[in-house]
Design a protein around this motif. Structure first.
Motif, PDB file in Angstrom:
ATOM      1  N   VAL A  26      -9.866  11.368   3.939  1.00 54.00           N
ATOM      2  CA  VAL A  26      -9.359  12.744   3.915  1.00 54.00           C
ATOM      3  C   VAL A  26      -9.160  13.198   5.354  1.00 54.00           C
ATOM      4  CG1 VAL A  26      -9.912  15.144   3.322  1.00 54.00           C
ATOM      5  CG2 VAL A  26     -10.553  13.331   1.764  1.00 54.00           C
ATOM      6  N   ILE A  27      -8.158  14.055   5.563  1.00 54.21           N
ATOM      7  CA  ILE A  27      -7.921  14.620   6.893  1.00 54.21           C
ATOM      8  C   ILE A  27      -8.014  16.137   6.797  1.00 54.21           C
ATOM      9  CG2 ILE A  27      -6.231  14.945   8.744  1.00 54.21           C
ATOM     10  CD1 ILE A  27      -5.017  12.213   7.829  1.00 54.21           C
ATOM     11  N   LEU A  28      -8.834  16.731   7.675  1.00 54.23           N
ATOM     12  CA  LEU A  28      -8.867  18.180   7.856  1.00 54.23           C
ATOM     13  C   LEU A  28      -8.057  18.449   9.112  1.00 54.23           C
ATOM     14  CD1 LEU A  28     -12.631  18.991   7.207  1.00 54.23           C
ATOM     15  CD2 LEU A  28     -10.747  18.894   5.587  1.00 54.23           C
ATOM     16  N   LEU A  29      -7.041  19.280   8.985  1.00 48.19           N
ATOM     17  CA  LEU A  29      -6.064  19.422  10.059  1.00 48.19           C
ATOM     18  C   LEU A  29      -5.840  20.879  10.412  1.00 48.19           C
ATOM     19  CD1 LEU A  29      -3.930  17.897  11.793  1.00 48.19           C
ATOM     20  CD2 LEU A  29      -2.364  18.175   9.861  1.00 48.19           C
ATOM     21  N   ASP A  30      -6.053  21.220  11.663  1.00 42.55           N
ATOM     22  CA  ASP A  30      -5.730  22.559  12.145  1.00 42.55           C
ATOM     23  C   ASP A  30      -4.258  22.574  12.552  1.00 42.55           C
ATOM     24  OD1 ASP A  30      -5.928  25.184  12.987  1.00 42.55           O
ATOM     25  OD2 ASP A  30      -7.603  24.837  14.343  1.00 42.55           O
ATOM     26  N   ILE A  31      -3.680  23.750  12.623  1.00 40.61           N
ATOM     27  CA  ILE A  31      -2.281  23.852  13.054  1.00 40.61           C
ATOM     28  C   ILE A  31      -2.189  24.011  14.561  1.00 40.61           C
ATOM     29  CG2 ILE A  31      -0.194  25.268  12.969  1.00 40.61           C
ATOM     30  CD1 ILE A  31      -0.754  25.728  10.040  1.00 40.61           C
ATOM     31  N   MET A  32      -3.015  24.885  15.124  1.00 40.58           N
ATOM     32  CA  MET A  32      -2.965  25.160  16.557  1.00 40.58           C
ATOM     33  C   MET A  32      -3.775  24.111  17.314  1.00 40.58           C
ATOM     34  SD  MET A  32      -0.970  27.719  16.693  1.00 40.58           S
ATOM     35  CE  MET A  32      -1.138  28.176  18.402  1.00 40.58           C
ATOM     36  N   MET A  33      -3.070  23.115  17.871  1.00 39.22           N
ATOM     37  CA  MET A  33      -3.713  22.056  18.640  1.00 39.22           C
ATOM     38  C   MET A  33      -2.870  21.762  19.869  1.00 39.22           C
ATOM     39  SD  MET A  33      -4.992  19.316  15.759  1.00 39.22           S
ATOM     40  CE  MET A  33      -3.346  18.805  15.318  1.00 39.22           C
ATOM     41  N   PRO A  34      -3.520  21.293  20.939  1.00 37.48           N
ATOM     42  CA  PRO A  34      -2.767  20.899  22.129  1.00 37.48           C
ATOM     43  C   PRO A  34      -1.898  19.660  21.866  1.00 37.48           C
ATOM     44  CG  PRO A  34      -5.114  21.135  22.622  1.00 37.48           C
ATOM     45  CD  PRO A  34      -4.960  21.218  21.136  1.00 37.48           C
ATOM     46  N   THR A  60      -7.249  26.181   8.870  1.00 31.88           N
ATOM     47  CA  THR A  60      -6.786  26.938  10.027  1.00 31.88           C
ATOM     48  C   THR A  60      -7.094  28.419   9.850  1.00 31.88           C
ATOM     49  OG1 THR A  60      -4.830  27.322  11.409  1.00 31.88           O
ATOM     50  CG2 THR A  60      -4.481  27.253   9.032  1.00 31.88           C
ATOM     51  N   ASN A  61      -6.880  29.187  10.881  1.00 33.07           N
ATOM     52  CA  ASN A  61      -6.956  30.640  10.765  1.00 33.07           C
ATOM     53  C   ASN A  61      -5.574  31.275  10.837  1.00 33.07           C
ATOM     54  OD1 ASN A  61      -9.588  31.465  10.175  1.00 33.07           O
ATOM     55  ND2 ASN A  61     -10.252  31.029  12.251  1.00 33.07           N
ATOM     56  N   LEU A  62      -4.533  30.451  10.816  1.00 26.16           N
ATOM     57  CA  LEU A  62      -3.164  30.971  10.809  1.00 26.16           C
ATOM     58  C   LEU A  62      -2.775  31.331   9.378  1.00 26.16           C
ATOM     59  CD1 LEU A  62      -1.092  28.726  13.219  1.00 26.16           C
ATOM     60  CD2 LEU A  62      -1.667  31.131  13.485  1.00 26.16           C
ATOM     61  N   ALA A  63      -2.754  32.611   9.107  1.00 24.55           N
ATOM     62  CA  ALA A  63      -2.321  33.085   7.797  1.00 24.55           C
ATOM     63  C   ALA A  63      -0.834  33.377   7.861  1.00 24.55           C
ATOM     64  CB  ALA A  63      -3.102  34.332   7.414  1.00 24.55           C
ATOM     65  N   GLY A  64      -0.194  33.235   6.770  1.00 28.35           N
ATOM     66  CA  GLY A  64       1.229  33.552   6.700  1.00 28.35           C
ATOM     67  C   GLY A  64       1.945  32.585   5.795  1.00 28.35           C
ATOM     68  N   ASP A  65       2.806  33.143   4.973  1.00 26.59           N
ATOM     69  CA  ASP A  65       3.527  32.319   4.009  1.00 26.59           C
ATOM     70  C   ASP A  65       4.353  31.225   4.659  1.00 26.59           C
ATOM     71  OD1 ASP A  65       2.465  33.742   1.900  1.00 26.59           O
ATOM     72  OD2 ASP A  65       4.202  35.064   1.694  1.00 26.59           O
ATOM     73  N   GLU A  77      -2.273  18.830   0.725  1.00 28.51           N
ATOM     74  CA  GLU A  77      -2.817  19.069  -0.607  1.00 28.51           C
ATOM     75  C   GLU A  77      -3.373  20.482  -0.745  1.00 28.51           C
ATOM     76  OE1 GLU A  77      -1.767  15.183  -0.864  1.00 28.51           O
ATOM     77  OE2 GLU A  77      -2.899  16.014   0.785  1.00 28.51           O
ATOM     78  N   ASN A  78      -3.763  21.061   0.396  1.00 31.29           N
ATOM     79  CA  ASN A  78      -4.390  22.377   0.362  1.00 31.29           C
ATOM     80  C   ASN A  78      -4.176  23.056   1.708  1.00 31.29           C
ATOM     81  OD1 ASN A  78      -5.903  24.507  -0.585  1.00 31.29           O
ATOM     82  ND2 ASN A  78      -7.728  23.302  -1.020  1.00 31.29           N
ATOM     83  N   TYR A  79      -4.112  24.373   1.691  1.00 34.64           N
ATOM     84  CA  TYR A  79      -3.987  25.172   2.911  1.00 34.64           C
ATOM     85  C   TYR A  79      -5.087  26.210   2.859  1.00 34.64           C
ATOM     86  CZ  TYR A  79      -1.693  27.667   6.752  1.00 34.64           C
ATOM     87  OH  TYR A  79      -1.398  28.245   7.957  1.00 34.64           O
ATOM     88  N   VAL A  80      -6.065  26.091   3.739  1.00 32.80           N
ATOM     89  CA  VAL A  80      -7.270  26.919   3.684  1.00 32.80           C
ATOM     90  C   VAL A  80      -7.411  27.737   4.959  1.00 32.80           C
ATOM     91  CG1 VAL A  80      -9.777  26.843   3.458  1.00 32.80           C
ATOM     92  CG2 VAL A  80      -8.381  25.192   2.211  1.00 32.80           C
ATOM     93  N   ILE A  81      -7.583  29.032   4.793  1.00 33.67           N
ATOM     94  CA  ILE A  81      -7.849  29.918   5.922  1.00 33.67           C
ATOM     95  C   ILE A  81      -9.361  29.880   6.170  1.00 33.67           C
ATOM     96  CG2 ILE A  81      -7.650  32.261   6.844  1.00 33.67           C
ATOM     97  CD1 ILE A  81      -4.940  30.899   6.226  1.00 33.67           C
ATOM     98  N   GLU A  89     -18.193  26.060   0.805  1.00 35.20           N
ATOM     99  CA  GLU A  89     -16.954  26.007   0.025  1.00 35.20           C
ATOM    100  C   GLU A  89     -16.012  24.941   0.585  1.00 35.20           C
ATOM    101  OE1 GLU A  89     -16.013  30.419  -1.669  1.00 35.20           O
ATOM    102  OE2 GLU A  89     -15.998  30.237   0.527  1.00 35.20           O
ATOM    103  N   ILE A  90     -15.939  24.864   1.905  1.00 36.42           N
ATOM    104  CA  ILE A  90     -15.094  23.851   2.548  1.00 36.42           C
ATOM    105  C   ILE A  90     -15.604  22.454   2.198  1.00 36.42           C
ATOM    106  CG2 ILE A  90     -14.224  22.939   4.747  1.00 36.42           C
ATOM    107  CD1 ILE A  90     -13.165  25.771   4.067  1.00 36.42           C
ATOM    108  N   ILE A  91     -16.907  22.265   2.253  1.00 36.65           N
ATOM    109  CA  ILE A  91     -17.503  20.965   1.914  1.00 36.65           C
ATOM    110  C   ILE A  91     -17.149  20.582   0.485  1.00 36.65           C
ATOM    111  CG2 ILE A  91     -19.706  19.782   1.486  1.00 36.65           C
ATOM    112  CD1 ILE A  91     -20.756  21.399   3.970  1.00 36.65           C
ATOM    113  N   GLN A  92     -17.222  21.530  -0.431  1.00 37.52           N
ATOM    114  CA  GLN A  92     -16.875  21.236  -1.825  1.00 37.52           C
ATOM    115  C   GLN A  92     -15.398  20.874  -1.962  1.00 37.52           C
ATOM    116  OE1 GLN A  92     -19.082  20.834  -4.460  1.00 37.52           O
ATOM    117  NE2 GLN A  92     -17.215  19.890  -5.253  1.00 37.52           N
ATOM    118  N   MET A  93     -14.538  21.559  -1.230  1.00 39.70           N
ATOM    119  CA  MET A  93     -13.106  21.238  -1.266  1.00 39.70           C
ATOM    120  C   MET A  93     -12.860  19.808  -0.772  1.00 39.70           C
ATOM    121  SD  MET A  93     -11.288  24.650   0.195  1.00 39.70           S
ATOM    122  CE  MET A  93     -11.895  26.261  -0.255  1.00 39.70           C
TER     123      MET A  93
END
Length: 101
Positions: A26-34, A60-65, A77-81, A89-93
């Protein structure tokens, strides 16, 4: 603590390299990265036959459609703020994604 072996990347370029070297479950991926942002990392991961099967949760903390839609279109598979969920909750996801993979 929850039985996961975790690899960390400090930027998108390093993240891509580690994904191709280690083929994670599984990969947990943020949007804002260098260097390379998370959406471009996701695009590259999902474009490769070697890695396209790996479930990706954008965390990520980037909200927005526009961000959510783009990530889902690229194959997340999922987009989580982050700020909307506690760590358990994140661990369960993540556990749910591992079961599905």
């Amino acid at each position: 603590m929850h039985g996961f072996e975790v690899e960390v990347a400090s930027d998108g370029e390093e993240g891509i390299k580690k994904v191709f070297e280690n083929t994670p479950d599984v990969i947990l991926l943020d949007i804002m990265m260098p260097k390379i942002n998370g959406l471009n990392v996701l695009k590259e991961i999902k474009a490769s036959p070697q890695t396209k099967h790996i479930p990706v949760m954008v965390l990520t903390n980037l909200a927005g459609d526009q961000f959510t839609q783009r990530a889902m279109t690229l194959g997340a598979e999922n987009y989580v703020i982050k700020s909307n969920h506690d760590p358990m909750e994140i661990i369960q996801m993540v556990k749910d994604l591992v079961k599905e993979a």
